[in-house]
Design an enzyme around this catalytic site. Structure first.
Site, PDB file in Angstrom:
ATOM      1  N   HIS B 370       0.812  -1.216   0.000  1.00  0.00           N
ATOM      2  CA  HIS B 370       0.000   0.000   0.000  1.00  0.00           C
ATOM      3  C   HIS B 370       0.849   1.272   0.000  1.00  0.00           C
ATOM      4  O   HIS B 370       0.359   2.357  -0.300  1.00  0.00           O
ATOM      5  CB  HIS B 370      -0.945   0.010   1.210  1.00  0.00           C
ATOM      6  CG  HIS B 370      -2.383   0.173   0.820  1.00  0.00           C
ATOM      7  ND1 HIS B 370      -2.799   1.054  -0.136  1.00  0.00           N
ATOM      8  CD2 HIS B 370      -3.501  -0.451   1.254  1.00  0.00           C
ATOM      9  CE1 HIS B 370      -4.117   0.977  -0.260  1.00  0.00           C
ATOM     10  NE2 HIS B 370      -4.570   0.053   0.564  1.00  0.00           N
ATOM     11  N   ASP B 374      -2.402   1.434  -4.820  1.00  0.00           N
ATOM     12  CA  ASP B 374      -3.719   1.239  -4.212  1.00  0.00           C
ATOM     13  C   ASP B 374      -4.447   0.086  -4.885  1.00  0.00           C
ATOM     14  O   ASP B 374      -4.104  -0.329  -5.993  1.00  0.00           O
ATOM     15  CB  ASP B 374      -4.570   2.500  -4.372  1.00  0.00           C
ATOM     16  CG  ASP B 374      -4.016   3.657  -3.562  1.00  0.00           C
ATOM     17  OD1 ASP B 374      -3.574   3.414  -2.426  1.00  0.00           O
ATOM     18  OD2 ASP B 374      -4.014   4.780  -4.087  1.00  0.00           O
TER      19      ASP B 374
END
Lengths: 91, 395
Positions: B370, B374
């Site tokens: 992350h 995304d």
């Protein structure tokens, strides 16, 4: 040398030698003839392809994918190799 | 004068044992030459050199275990190429300071015979290696007739003796317990440092499997392709649209990979796994990828991998195969930023044109970092892999 010209014992030894190269840790002396090789020896699809490739190179038999089920056990593989003629696709 | 250091071959490597020198003082070496064999938790690895030069001194003797970063040998310049920087050894967080290699004095002469603790691998000619790879022959089980007992082509072409009943010692230097520790260490670091997100997508494989069946029907076994090669190719091509998933997280930011080098996770028969690179997989045909996979599997399980193959991957794929589970939720191998999982192909009810049909399907998964991307981007990536699998072009 092609499998149909070999004795059953020679063919069996050829299959066992081929398996020994792929699963060196296996106790092949006590491998039941009817055991499913892929389960018994934990062969993945690459191992099985290498098994088929080695048998092809040592017998000249093409072993098409459709025939793979005939080679699922030691007894099955020996019977198959003794029955099939060397194929045209042999390089 | 440049130094040749003990390389880091992964996030989990802290030290290695010099098992064999393949050069001696006075030898000229070129960038890419294999100059030594090092025992690691992943087994014996061939180590390449990244400078041109002439070996002036072998600093670390055979049998010594030294930390990553230790000077193994010194090179005198041959005055041509400036030393290029070593390729990514992205692994270690903090390189251990070089320390003297054990109590034994540095040896300036080539070792005559490795000590019992150091495995002696048979040498082999490149042609013999290629043939052995193509035939599935484990060179470690052969005796050579070449110079110094090296295995040469003629040895492979001679009638093969019955394969000896082997055991796990065939992978000399391979210690399953040490590998388990190394995997645990790398995966702990991953779970500690990487904020993973996970996505999955189920893909209809009818078209891909039909293509494969046609493709393999008239081919002899050495030319046949496994479904995994199609998956790897689809992943490699899909990465072109989402390069954010291909590279490393280093020093607090994303660094794109220099090429699509796919780490292919290979289970070892004694337990454990290793994920060497299929280099420039986006430029390879299906046949090229299959050949690379066969070669890597063979060498990972029998002979040797090279150091650069362990450090090169820019993303890793784990494929569970046709006896594996339906889906896997991978743990990213640091410092990579993504990992793709491929489950077992299963036949399931599937809606096709408004009705239900039995179809072969596969579950693709993505673990993403992350910090680097995304889930939105990850979802586009999985969709692109699925699209590529519906339209497989000629090999």
């Amino acid at each position: 040398m092609t499998a149909p010209n070999m004795t059953a014992a020679e063919t069996r030894q050829l299959v066992l030698d081929t398996l020994a190269a792929i699963a060196p840790e296996a106790d092949l002396a006590h491998l039941p003839g009817d055991a499913v090789l892929r389960e018994e020896l934990d062969l993945d699809s690459m191992d099985f392809l290498n098994f088929v490739t080695a048998l092809h190179e040592r017998t000249g038999i093409d072993i098409p994918e459709a025939d793979y089920p005939s080679l699922s056990t030691l007894d099955g593989a020996v019977a198959y190799l003794r029955r099939e003629p060397p194929g045209p696709a042999t390089a | 004068m440049t130094d040749f250091l003990m390389p880091s071959l992964g996030a989990d490597m802290e030290a290695g044992t010099l098992a064999e020198w393949l050069v001696k003082p006075g030898d000229a070496v070129k960038r890419g030459d294999v100059v030594a064999v090092v025992e690691t938790d992943k087994g014996a690895i061939e180590i390449e050199i990244f400078n041109d030069g002439v070996v002036s001194e072998l600093v670390v003797p055979v049998g010594a275990r030294v930390p990553v970063g230790t000077v193994l040998a010194r090179l005198g310049d041959t005055a041509q190429t400036p030393a290029p920087k070593p390729p990514l050894a992205p692994a270690v967080a903090a390189p251990s300071p070089p320390t003297p290699p054990s109590a034994s004095p540095p040896s300036a002469s080539p070792p005559s015979a490795p000590p019992p603790s150091a495995p002696a691998r048979p040498r082999s000619s490149p042609a013999a290696r290629r043939l052995a790879a193509a035939r599935g022959i484990d060179l470690a089980r052969m005796a050579g007739s070449g110079p110094g007992g090296a295995i040469v082509l003629a040895d492979l072409e001679a009638p093969r003796p019955a394969a000896p009943r082997g055991d796990l010692a065939a992978r000399r230097g391979f210690d399953p317990a040490a590998m388990r520790l190394a995997i645990g260490s790398a995966m702990s670091r991953s779970k500690r440092e990487i904020p993973h997100y996970y996505l999955s997508e189920t893909i209809d494989c009818t078209a891909a499997l039909a293509w494969l069946e046609r493709r393999n029907r008239d081919r002899a076994p050495p030319e046949r392709v496994l479904p995994a090669a199609l998956f790897v190719r689809a992943v490699a091509l899909a990465l072109a649209k989402t390069p954010e998933l291909n590279g490393y997280w280093q020093d607090g930011h994303f660094q794109p990979g220099g090429g699509v080098h796919i780490g292919w996770a290979i289970a070892l028969r004694g337990g454990g796994l290793v994920a060497p690179a299929i280099r420039d997989a986006d430029a390879l045909s299906v046949d090229g990828i299959m050949a690379a996979m066969r070669d890597l599997v063979l060498r990972a399980r029998g002979a040797r991998l090279r150091g650069s193959e362990l450090t090169a991957p820019t993303i890793t794929i784990t494929s569970l195969g046709d006896r594996g589970a339906e889906a896997v939720w991978p743990i990213i191998y640091p410092p990579q930023v993504a990992m793709v999982g491929i489950g077992r192909i299963v036949t399931r009810p599937w809606v096709v044109g408004g009705s239900i049909a039995a179809r072969p399907v596969v579950t693709l998964t993505l673990a993403g970092d992350h910090r680097a991307s995304d889930g939105h981007l990850g979802g586009r990536f999985l969709a692109e892999i699925g699209r590529r699998l519906q339209e497989i072009e000629a090999p």
